[in-house]
Design a protein around this motif. Structure first.
Motif, PDB file in Angstrom:
ATOM      1  N   GLU A   6      22.771  24.854  29.980  1.00 33.91           N
ATOM      2  CA  GLU A   6      21.793  25.860  29.660  1.00 33.91           C
ATOM      3  C   GLU A   6      22.042  27.152  29.284  1.00 33.91           C
ATOM      4  O   GLU A   6      21.572  27.901  28.321  1.00 33.91           O
ATOM      5  CB  GLU A   6      20.977  26.141  30.968  1.00 33.91           C
ATOM      6  N   ILE A   7      23.272  27.399  29.791  1.00 35.15           N
ATOM      7  CA  ILE A   7      23.872  29.040  29.061  1.00 35.15           C
ATOM      8  C   ILE A   7      24.358  28.617  27.906  1.00 35.15           C
ATOM      9  O   ILE A   7      23.900  29.790  26.915  1.00 35.15           O
ATOM     10  CB  ILE A   7      24.843  29.380  30.171  1.00 35.15           C
ATOM     11  N   VAL A  28      26.679  31.025  37.764  1.00 34.16           N
ATOM     12  CA  VAL A  28      27.976  30.067  37.675  1.00 34.16           C
ATOM     13  C   VAL A  28      29.133  31.110  37.929  1.00 34.16           C
ATOM     14  O   VAL A  28      30.074  30.304  38.709  1.00 34.16           O
ATOM     15  CB  VAL A  28      28.093  29.799  36.069  1.00 34.16           C
ATOM     16  N   ALA A  29      29.112  32.213  37.745  1.00 35.34           N
ATOM     17  CA  ALA A  29      30.248  32.910  38.288  1.00 35.34           C
ATOM     18  C   ALA A  29      30.593  32.930  39.594  1.00 35.34           C
ATOM     19  O   ALA A  29      31.486  33.017  39.961  1.00 35.34           O
ATOM     20  CB  ALA A  29      30.337  34.554  37.708  1.00 35.34           C
ATOM     21  N   TYR A  31      29.524  30.653  41.819  1.00 42.62           N
ATOM     22  CA  TYR A  31      30.137  29.302  42.252  1.00 42.62           C
ATOM     23  C   TYR A  31      31.564  29.151  41.834  1.00 42.62           C
ATOM     24  O   TYR A  31      32.316  28.410  42.509  1.00 42.62           O
ATOM     25  CB  TYR A  31      29.195  28.231  41.684  1.00 42.62           C
ATOM     26  N   LEU A  32      31.933  29.787  40.833  1.00 45.66           N
ATOM     27  CA  LEU A  32      33.380  29.473  40.309  1.00 45.66           C
ATOM     28  C   LEU A  32      34.282  30.539  41.237  1.00 45.66           C
ATOM     29  O   LEU A  32      35.480  30.539  41.047  1.00 45.66           O
ATOM     30  CB  LEU A  32      33.450  29.910  38.965  1.00 45.66           C
ATOM     31  N   GLY A  33      33.433  31.509  41.759  1.00 45.37           N
ATOM     32  CA  GLY A  33      34.568  32.451  42.422  1.00 45.37           C
ATOM     33  C   GLY A  33      35.108  33.572  41.619  1.00 45.37           C
ATOM     34  O   GLY A  33      36.147  34.000  41.689  1.00 45.37           O
ATOM     35  N   ALA A  34      34.413  33.754  40.274  1.00 43.73           N
ATOM     36  CA  ALA A  34      34.997  34.679  39.104  1.00 43.73           C
ATOM     37  C   ALA A  34      34.483  35.987  39.380  1.00 43.73           C
ATOM     38  O   ALA A  34      33.351  36.369  38.891  1.00 43.73           O
ATOM     39  CB  ALA A  34      34.563  34.088  37.812  1.00 43.73           C
ATOM     40  N   ALA A  35      35.223  36.925  40.492  1.00 40.47           N
ATOM     41  CA  ALA A  35      34.729  38.192  40.741  1.00 40.47           C
ATOM     42  C   ALA A  35      34.659  38.960  39.717  1.00 40.47           C
ATOM     43  O   ALA A  35      33.638  39.756  39.627  1.00 40.47           O
ATOM     44  CB  ALA A  35      35.735  38.707  42.033  1.00 40.47           C
ATOM     45  N   ASP A  36      35.506  39.056  38.776  1.00 43.57           N
ATOM     46  CA  ASP A  36      35.475  39.968  37.593  1.00 43.57           C
ATOM     47  C   ASP A  36      34.114  39.546  36.621  1.00 43.57           C
ATOM     48  O   ASP A  36      33.375  40.467  36.254  1.00 43.57           O
ATOM     49  CB  ASP A  36      36.583  39.827  36.628  1.00 43.57           C
ATOM     50  N   LEU A  37      33.939  38.552  36.506  1.00 39.28           N
ATOM     51  CA  LEU A  37      32.621  37.993  35.615  1.00 39.28           C
ATOM     52  C   LEU A  37      31.521  38.406  36.445  1.00 39.28           C
ATOM     53  O   LEU A  37      30.386  38.854  35.914  1.00 39.28           O
ATOM     54  CB  LEU A  37      32.928  36.462  35.272  1.00 39.28           C
ATOM     55  N   THR A  38      31.432  38.167  37.714  1.00 39.22           N
ATOM     56  CA  THR A  38      30.126  38.538  38.718  1.00 39.22           C
ATOM     57  C   THR A  38      30.060  39.913  38.537  1.00 39.22           C
ATOM     58  O   THR A  38      28.848  40.297  38.347  1.00 39.22           O
ATOM     59  CB  THR A  38      30.419  38.248  40.246  1.00 39.22           C
ATOM     60  N   ALA A  39      31.222  40.759  38.609  1.00 38.72           N
ATOM     61  CA  ALA A  39      30.974  42.254  38.583  1.00 38.72           C
ATOM     62  C   ALA A  39      30.449  42.734  37.166  1.00 38.72           C
ATOM     63  O   ALA A  39      29.514  43.531  37.039  1.00 38.72           O
ATOM     64  CB  ALA A  39      32.308  42.958  38.931  1.00 38.72           C
ATOM     65  N   TRP A  40      30.917  42.102  36.221  1.00 38.51           N
ATOM     66  CA  TRP A  40      30.390  42.640  34.828  1.00 38.51           C
ATOM     67  C   TRP A  40      29.021  42.017  34.651  1.00 38.51           C
ATOM     68  O   TRP A  40      28.164  42.929  34.255  1.00 38.51           O
ATOM     69  CB  TRP A  40      31.317  41.578  33.583  1.00 38.51           C
ATOM     70  N   VAL A  41      28.576  40.907  34.960  1.00 33.95           N
ATOM     71  CA  VAL A  41      27.174  40.513  35.126  1.00 33.95           C
ATOM     72  C   VAL A  41      26.268  41.399  35.711  1.00 33.95           C
ATOM     73  O   VAL A  41      25.195  41.907  35.358  1.00 33.95           O
ATOM     74  CB  VAL A  41      26.938  39.036  35.435  1.00 33.95           C
ATOM     75  N   LYS A  42      26.671  41.679  36.873  1.00 30.80           N
ATOM     76  CA  LYS A  42      25.907  42.769  37.904  1.00 30.80           C
ATOM     77  C   LYS A  42      25.610  44.160  37.173  1.00 30.80           C
ATOM     78  O   LYS A  42      24.643  44.717  36.949  1.00 30.80           O
ATOM     79  CB  LYS A  42      26.653  42.922  39.256  1.00 30.80           C
ATOM     80  N   GLY A  43      26.873  44.561  36.495  1.00 27.94           N
ATOM     81  CA  GLY A  43      26.892  45.802  35.740  1.00 27.94           C
ATOM     82  C   GLY A  43      25.637  45.747  34.741  1.00 27.94           C
ATOM     83  O   GLY A  43      24.941  46.652  34.270  1.00 27.94           O
ATOM     84  N   GLU A  44      25.822  44.648  33.862  1.00 23.10           N
ATOM     85  CA  GLU A  44      24.821  44.410  32.770  1.00 23.10           C
ATOM     86  C   GLU A  44      23.406  44.173  33.068  1.00 23.10           C
ATOM     87  O   GLU A  44      22.495  44.908  32.501  1.00 23.10           O
ATOM     88  CB  GLU A  44      25.246  43.352  31.994  1.00 23.10           C
TER      89      GLU A  44
END
Length: 56
Positions: A6-7, A28-29, A31-44
């Motif tokens: 879907e993404i 997805v970030a 579930y993957l445990g991708a902290a950097d990606l999660t932080a970026w998405v939260k910022g966006e």
């Protein structure tokens, strides 16, 4: 269709809002445990606290 599918599809679909696409990326970030990606998405999605650490 998986969330990742879907993404990928939504990234080129004008009918999918950027906000909805980023929310899916956040899931997805997580579930993957991708902290950097999660932080970026939260910022966006929510705005950044400061400009420190952002690119040039």
């Amino acid at each position: 269709m998986s969330l990742l599918d879907e993404i990928i599809t939504g990234a080129t679909d004008d009918a999918v809002s950027t906000t909805n696409l980023l929310r899916k990326v956040r899931v997805v970030a997580h579930y993957l445990g991708a902290a950097d990606l999660t932080a970026w998405v939260k910022g966006e999605l929510n705005g950044y606290d400061s400009t420190e650490g952002l690119g040039p």
